[in-house]
Write an enzyme that holds these catalytic residues in place. Structure first.
Site, PDB file in Angstrom:
ATOM      1  CD  GLU C  29      -2.421  -1.516   2.490  1.00  0.00           C
ATOM      2  OE1 GLU C  29      -2.406  -0.621   3.507  1.00  0.00           O
ATOM      3  OE2 GLU C  29      -3.004  -2.660   2.713  1.00  0.00           O
ATOM      4  CD  GLU C  60      -3.783  -4.751   5.049  1.00  0.00           C
ATOM      5  OE1 GLU C  60      -5.098  -5.190   5.144  1.00  0.00           O
ATOM      6  OE2 GLU C  60      -3.683  -3.567   5.065  1.00  0.00           O
ATOM      7  CD  GLN C  82       0.149   2.201   4.759  1.00  0.00           C
ATOM      8  OE1 GLN C  82      -0.802   2.692   5.566  1.00  0.00           O
ATOM      9  NE2 GLN C  82       0.427   2.811   3.616  1.00  0.00           N
ATOM     10  CG  PHE C  83       1.384   0.758  10.546  1.00  0.00           C
ATOM     11  CD1 PHE C  83       2.318   1.673  11.461  1.00  0.00           C
ATOM     12  CD2 PHE C  83       0.924   1.506   9.534  1.00  0.00           C
ATOM     13  CE1 PHE C  83       2.587   2.685  11.447  1.00  0.00           C
ATOM     14  CE2 PHE C  83       1.217   2.832   9.530  1.00  0.00           C
ATOM     15  CZ  PHE C  83       1.867   3.653  10.385  1.00  0.00           C
ATOM     16  CB  ALA C  84       3.613  -5.231  12.695  1.00  0.00           C
ATOM     17  CG  ASP C  85      -0.059  -2.175  14.596  1.00  0.00           C
ATOM     18  OD1 ASP C  85      -0.049  -1.795  15.769  1.00  0.00           O
ATOM     19  OD2 ASP C  85       1.155  -1.875  14.053  1.00  0.00           O
ATOM     20  CE1 TYR C  86      -4.039  -0.892  11.097  1.00  0.00           C
ATOM     21  CE2 TYR C  86      -2.606   0.120   9.987  1.00  0.00           C
ATOM     22  CZ  TYR C  86      -3.345   0.113  10.940  1.00  0.00           C
ATOM     23  OH  TYR C  86      -3.712   1.371  11.645  1.00  0.00           O
ATOM     24  CB  ILE C  87       0.539  -8.524   9.716  1.00  0.00           C
ATOM     25  CG1 ILE C  87       1.181  -9.347   8.443  1.00  0.00           C
ATOM     26  CG2 ILE C  87       0.523  -9.107  11.008  1.00  0.00           C
ATOM     27  CD1 ILE C  87       2.621  -9.622   8.704  1.00  0.00           C
ATOM     28  N   PRO C  89      -5.051  -9.331   8.836  1.00  0.00           N
ATOM     29  CG  PRO C  89      -6.383  -7.304   7.907  1.00  0.00           C
ATOM     30  CD  PRO C  89      -5.015  -7.902   8.758  1.00  0.00           C
ATOM     31  CG  HIS C 129      -0.714   3.266  13.928  1.00  0.00           C
ATOM     32  ND1 HIS C 129      -1.878   3.827  14.268  1.00  0.00           N
ATOM     33  CD2 HIS C 129      -0.988   3.332  12.472  1.00  0.00           C
ATOM     34  CE1 HIS C 129      -2.816   4.252  13.568  1.00  0.00           C
ATOM     35  NE2 HIS C 129      -2.277   3.712  12.288  1.00  0.00           N
TER      36      HIS C 129
HETATM   37  C1  LIG Z   1      -6.044  -2.768   7.543  1.00  0.00           C
HETATM   38  C2  LIG Z   1      -5.327  -1.679   7.413  1.00  0.00           C
HETATM   39  N1  LIG Z   1      -4.503  -1.461   6.254  1.00  0.00           N
HETATM   40  C3  LIG Z   1      -3.709  -0.322   6.273  1.00  0.00           C
HETATM   41  C4  LIG Z   1      -4.095   0.921   7.145  1.00  0.00           C
HETATM   42  C5  LIG Z   1      -3.379   1.961   6.728  1.00  0.00           C
HETATM   43  N2  LIG Z   1      -4.181   3.314   6.324  1.00  0.00           N
HETATM   44  C6  LIG Z   1      -4.969   4.047   7.172  1.00  0.00           C
HETATM   45  S1  LIG Z   1      -5.899   5.077   6.251  1.00  0.00           S
HETATM   46  C7  LIG Z   1      -5.521   4.376   4.853  1.00  0.00           C
HETATM   47  C8  LIG Z   1      -6.072   4.841   3.386  1.00  0.00           C
HETATM   48  C9  LIG Z   1      -7.664   4.808   3.591  1.00  0.00           C
HETATM   49  O1  LIG Z   1      -8.359   5.198   2.498  1.00  0.00           O
HETATM   50  P1  LIG Z   1      -9.656   5.533   2.189  1.00  0.00           P
HETATM   51  O2  LIG Z   1     -10.467   4.142   2.579  1.00  0.00           O
HETATM   52  O3  LIG Z   1      -9.945   5.943   0.864  1.00  0.00           O
HETATM   53  O4  LIG Z   1     -10.083   6.410   3.217  1.00  0.00           O
HETATM   54  P2  LIG Z   1     -10.012   8.064   3.281  1.00  0.00           P
HETATM   55  O5  LIG Z   1      -8.758   8.244   4.292  1.00  0.00           O
HETATM   56  O6  LIG Z   1      -9.829   8.435   1.826  1.00  0.00           O
HETATM   57  O7  LIG Z   1     -11.287   8.433   4.035  1.00  0.00           O
HETATM   58  C10 LIG Z   1      -4.532   3.386   4.874  1.00  0.00           C
HETATM   59  C11 LIG Z   1      -4.039   2.571   3.856  1.00  0.00           C
HETATM   60  C12 LIG Z   1      -5.217   0.702   7.940  1.00  0.00           C
HETATM   61  N3  LIG Z   1      -5.283   1.548   8.902  1.00  0.00           N
HETATM   62  N4  LIG Z   1      -5.789  -0.621   8.365  1.00  0.00           N
END
Ligand SMILES: Cc1ncc(C[n+]2csc(CCOP(=O)(O)OP(=O)(O)O)c2C)c(N)n1
Ligand SMILES: Cc1ncc(C[n+]2csc(CCOP(=O)(O)OP(=O)(O)O)c2C)c(N)n1
Ligand SMILES: [Mg+2]
Ligand SMILES: [Mg+2]
Lengths: 337, 408, 337, 408
Positions: C29, C60, C82-87, C89, C129
């Protein structure tokens, strides 16, 4: 008192709660009309209707995710993951959501859900119908982890889990569903109708979450174990003649450390025994705590006997499974150490 | 196989990157009023085109036109305008707090205010939202104390969440605002579950899930649609398509050649695609979906077409990945300005009232901030004692031991 | 020799491999045009094109699932979570698929993939995070788990991971990205340009997976640790004056047990230190093994110092983080035991 | 809110349960030949109706009609018939082995033979399938040694997977057959990744993912569609809709009022819905999608409409949850019989040849079984020594220790 198999006891627990509490609902894959691939929910849909007992799509994250939403609404879902090997798609929901709701919202929202799932091997299920992933949940603050070893405890602990206001992952050692199993796969299977722990009271009762049970008293070594391995330990003890105390943990988190320490301080030796893969299994946590808390009472190192660090192989099931021979051998070696 | 050329790998790119001129040619914008309003018990299959077009009420003259303009309550519009002004002022002030080092983090919803505010206006007490971090408008449209919100942002001693959560991750069951998760998408399916529970209990309450365009790619988006499709619970599945997910444009979520609303059709879920910068359209579509859900006709997915004017968060700098002028070139305009113009044109509002409202909210926010700061700012408020509470309902032995060890 | 931050070293590792081997691809991402939220891939898309370095949808499971497919095809993806906290899924894909391919197919298919992910706290990132989920991977047979503590190791280990024919989960302690961090959050941050371990050779080199490093020699107690905690341990040692040997594990699985045993047998005492939640953390495995293998050399129990068993709180970050004061206190207590 | 009645919870039920008469009224079956065949470079948006109808070639008279009947190779049809006969005979024999206790488990694909066999006929060497447990036809259509398949079923000393996998979970890279996973859905996204790699490398090979109707609900189904939508890799996403997932009918996967093929449209992926019991339709649709992928026009989703005639597995008893006569009432008939009738009508095949082919395959299978059994049956073959190999490429120290401890 009626004798029940573990399947019947588990079904009875849900039956009791469905009957007592309108807020209890039961669902999962094949759980509704059919009554579950292990028949744990057989007859419940007919008795309570499709709004209380129903089938789910094959999406474990959805099963747990909807349950969390229902818990937030204020009802008490008790859901089934068909095999513990298939709980991983729901892992994010369990770790990031179920476990965190109460804490992160300062108890504005809570998660009174129960996740039942059959675990363990011994049924020739191969790599994906045999796993014991309990330690993956004990590492997650906010989850309770329960694993009964007999019908009486299964019913009492499941009722307690459904009534618990926190999320519980409830592991059901599937090899124990029909009878106690001591690891002698080549001998005739016994069943619960012949076993005192198959005696299950009717109606409502609970077994307290967080309390271990001394399954067998003994003086010379403590065996900390749970699930199917309780009977394997018993067999090994009988076969070696070593006077071991067998502690059936029943709940892994929160852990009944008092019972553990008391036993190890008495015996001076400790074996930890589980079916799950050795490395970073729950046995590691047990060994770490025992050596920390009982260091000056220990006459020999805490020994871990566990599944090998490989996937659970199909044909080599009985080589993988820590049976009574392996346990007995390690017990003897310990006593000589 | 020699007559086949080598395959090529395709990675979608947005129409503009830094240095390019903004380009929104890909966004088709139908005339306001051109889209029909079906009955709320319509079948998904009988209203498919509503997933591909865009429901718009305000035309370029600021008039409310078409079927979706019917039966909108003037009070709601006036209150909506005020709430949007309040949200924007709040965002500005919180950004300042972050720049002053009083909080660690903030996220704005600039340009997207109409969506949460307009949607909230269609809900009733007891309904539950499962918001993302960009729906502060849901909470700011209620009587939830602003001071409490700011205390959460400051992680101070009056933070309702005891400092445990990242700023902006509010929670208020009382106000129909589910505890925000840092994990994307996970709450969408929980909204479905909440609605299932409401139906199981024979209640009349409905739930609303919220997700961003980028996050529609997440695992639980599908779980949500499948479960909503199967059990038809009273849930509204809101997709806020603000074109960007941090640095990735909608195409990286597969939203370049199909709309996000169209996803729903394959699950037999009716879908509306709505101009999210048109407060009247937002309110009208929300009312429709709420009525549908509450009457027992099941879920609706709504794609709100909007634009993320602000950086993703205070940690982000969009000039690194998109044209600088993109936000001002956004063809659907500013939701506050558009609603204001409509109300002014109708004689219900004036420029003076606008200025006055802005000033009032600035005063309110200044006062609330001052009060909130009196409870401390980041790093000086929350207590380590609270750290061990609420992991479980009752503190288990090992946490008591750990708390003791820490000496609190 | 050039000095690099850990971010630069990690980027350089990918740069070297992208340049050397057409089969290496990098995605995740925000990884492509933008270069990653921590900038670890900045410039790589420009240099190697969108077919080699690109953005992923926010899924993920999809990131790891596609990587597994690519690995089965025969190329070497190096993906970012992007963060280990999101591994989480992706946990199912990692546990049920990446870890099992070689075994279940009798090496017909293999999984030469690398999963990079920033872990650990100390940046005011709150519950989602800041996590350190490494022990959830060490329990899974078939996965290698690596966690470097400095730019030199980061580059060498990342190249080794990409070249490894088995799946590697590569944890990057994000608090070390810009400089060593000893837990004194109230003191000015230092950066790698002033630290000898910021010296990173140009071009290709590897640090062997599965080898620990004695970070500081000492005689009186062994501290087993990794990642950010290496510097916390160092600070505690300096502040208490206790002559500890600090072992930087670098790889958790496979574990370099020889280096560990050698050190503990020498010092007779052992502390295990990590940032992750205590219960069932990797420290449990370390304590279990040390007491088993070094029982008769141990003068006091193996002590674990770790993150508390709570979610990682935002405002109480420094109460949660096992900083030098807590480590020092435990060290002193140990020496008196 | 008092004018709203209590919500009701909806759980879909199949049209029949044990004791009821079978009912397939919900399955609309268009005339054979009635569906157009678009060009392989058509846009998803320009061929939407192909996701809602059903491509059929064989009419009730056994004639091949319509655009999809054009250009089919007679040799392929003859070979296809033989392969289907072989698959069915194999299934029968393996069931017998299971009943004899020589293996622990088996899963049949009765009634679904046309899909895997017909699809395989459209692939080229080097293409890769990511099958589920019900695509034995893919492997049995190649020259993969049947003895090896049976050895896998028996977990004996010649089992190519060394007894590590549950029976039926074959693996053969050489034959384009990815190692089957017990976890549903996980391989679907791997197929997408494999195809991405092929495109990245400028190769000409394509991938095919396989999933059941029930498993479309799984998490990775969505991951697959999103990634296929974004990167347009050369992958064919096969959904085998055999109406049942163990005891749950298609409605529990949200497939009662929308087709599974329609799911793809919201992702801008073209979709075909095909009579999976019509070998000619299967082969024609497969060829179309293969050509599309190999020409670089990207993914196709195909829903194969069929019926799971057999129990889910040897552990299952369908009479517990569906009408007994349901399988014989299935309106799309038996794929073997239908192709046979077509070939007989065209004079390319005869009843005698059919009997002879059946006998030949029975002989082949009997011989192969005999040979396989000579390497042992369940419980007597695989060696514990092999248990520690291949967890990693090189055995790490802890596994060497464990192997030693086990004494092998
Ligand atoms: C499972 C997960 N993966 C990655 C992230 C990191 N992250 C936080 S916000 C974001 C983008 C989200 O975009 P969108 O869904 O379009 O919402 P917007 O910020 O545009 O309102 C990402 C990749 C996360 N929080 N959770
Ligand atoms: C992740 C996961 N969840 C549950 C199961 C148990 N399970 C095995 S097969 C099956 C039904 C699958 O049905 P479908 O996808 O329609 O395929 P079919 O058996 O009809 O070919 C289930 C629920 C599993 N193997 N994996
Ligand atoms: Mg967005
Ligand atoms: Mg099926």
């Amino acid at each position: 008192m009626p004798r029940m198999s573990m399947i019947e006891a588990i079904r009875d627990a849900m039956d009791v709660k469905l009957g007592q509490d309108d807020d209890v609902v039961v669902y999962g894959e094949d759980v509704g009309y059919f009554g579950g691939v292990f028949r744990c929910t057989a007859g419940l849909q007919k008795k309570y209707g499709t709004s209380r007992v129903f089938d789910s799509p094959i999406n474990e994250s959805g099963i747990v995710g909807t349950a969390i939403g229902m818990g937030a609404y204020g009802i008490r879902p008790c859901v089934e993951i068909q095999f513990a090997d298939y709980i991983y798609p729901a892992y994010d929901q369990i770790v990031s959501e179920a476990a965190r709701l109460r804490y992160r919202s300062n108890k504005d929202f809570t998660c009174p859900i129960t996740i039942r799932t059959p675990c363990g091997g011994g049924i020739f299920g191969g790599q994906t119908h045999s796993q014991s992933p309990e330690s993956l949940f004990t590492h997650v603050s906010g989850i309770k982890t329960v694993i009964p070893s007999n019908p009486y405890d299964a019913k009492g602990l499941l009722i307690a889990s459904i009534e618990d206001d926190d999320p519980v992952v409830f592991f059901e050692p599937k090899r124990l569903y029909n009878g106690p199993f001591d690891g002698h796969h080549d001998r005739p299977a016994s069943n619960w109708s012949k076993h005192p722990l198959g005696e299950v009271p009717e109606g409502h009762y609970t077994v307290e979450i967080g309390k271990a049970k001394v399954f067998r008293e003994g003086a010379d070594v403590t065996i900390l174990t749970y699930g199917t391995m309780v009977y394997v330990a018993e067999a090994a003890v009988n076969e070696t003649g070593i006077n071991a105390e067998i502690v059936d943990l029943r709940t892994l988190m929160p852990l009944d450390i008092d019972t553990i320490v008391q036993s190890v301080e008495k015996t001076g030796r400790c074996m930890v025994l589980h079916e799950a893969t050795l490395t970073s299994g729950f046995g590691a946590e047990l060994a770490a705590q025992v050596q920390e808390r009982c260091f000056y009472h220990l006459e020999s190192p805490v020994v871990r006997v566990a599944g090998w660090d490989t996937p659970y192989p199909h044909a080599q099931e009985w080589d993988y499974f820590p049976g009574p021979a392996r346990v007995g051998k390690e017990l003897k070696a310990m006593m000589e150490a | 196989m020699s007559d086949y050329g080598p395959l090529k790998f395709h990675v979608p790119e947005p129409p503009g990157r830094p240095g390019d001129a903004p380009n929104f040619d890909g966004i088709e914008i139908p005339e306001a009023g051109s889209v029909r309003r079906p009955a709320v018990d319509s079948k998904a299959a009988d209203m498919k085109e509503l997933a591909s077009t865009m429901i718009r009420v305000l035309n370029t003259e600021g008039e409310a036109v078409g079927e979706w303009a019917e039966g909108l309550d003037d009070d709601v519009l006036l209150t909506g305008l005020k709430n949007m002004i309040r949200v924007r002022a709040y965002d500005e002030r919180m950004m300042t707090l972050q720049r002053q080092g009083k909080t660690s983090f903030y996220m704005k919803c600039t340009g997207e205010e109409a969506i949460a505010v307009g949607f909230r206006a269609a809900l009733s007490k007891g309904d539950m939202n499962f918001p993302t971090y960009r729906q502060q408008g849901l909470l700011l449209s209620t009587d939830y104390p602003m001071v409490d919100m700011i205390c959460q942002i400051l992680s101070n001693s009056r933070d309702p969440l005891k400092g445990r959560q990242l700023p902006i991750m509010y929670s208020s069951k009382e106000h129909g605002f589910f505890t925000i998760s840092g994990n994307l998408g996970t709450q969408f399916i929980q909204a479905v579950g909440w609605a299932m529970a409401s139906a199981i209990k024979g209640d009349t309450k409905i739930a609303a899930g919220w997700i961003g365009d980028g996050s529609t790619a997440a695992t639980d988006f599908h779980a949500s649609l499948v479960n909503a499709s199967v059990y038809k619970p009273p849930v509204i599945l809101n997709v806020v398509n603000n074109q960007w997910a941090i640095s990735s444009f909608r195409g990286i979520a597969g939203g370049d050649h199909a709309t996000f609303a169209e996803r729903a059709l394959g699950y037999d879920i009716p879908a509306l695609r709505v101009d999210g910068n048109d407060f009247l359209a937002v309110y009208a579509a929300s009312k429709w979906a709420v009525e549908r859900a509450r009457r027992g006709f099941g879920p609706t997915l709504i794609e709100w077409v909007t634009y993320r004017v602000a950086p993703h968060s205070t940690s982000d700098d969009p000039s690194q990945y998109r044209p600088k002028e993109e936000s001002s070139a956004w063809p659907l305009g500013d939701p506050i300005l558009r609603l204001k113009n409509h109300l002014v044109a109708r004689g219900m509002w004036s420029d003076e009232q606008q200025v006055q409202a802005e000033a009032e909210y600035n005063d309110e926010i200044r006062a609330a901030t001052k009060e909130a700061e009196s409870y401390g700012v980041m790093g000086s408020g929350a207590s380590p004692k609270d750290m061990f509470d609420d992991v479980y309902k009752e503190m288990p032995r090992h946490l008591r031991e750990q708390r003791q060890k820490m000496g609190v």
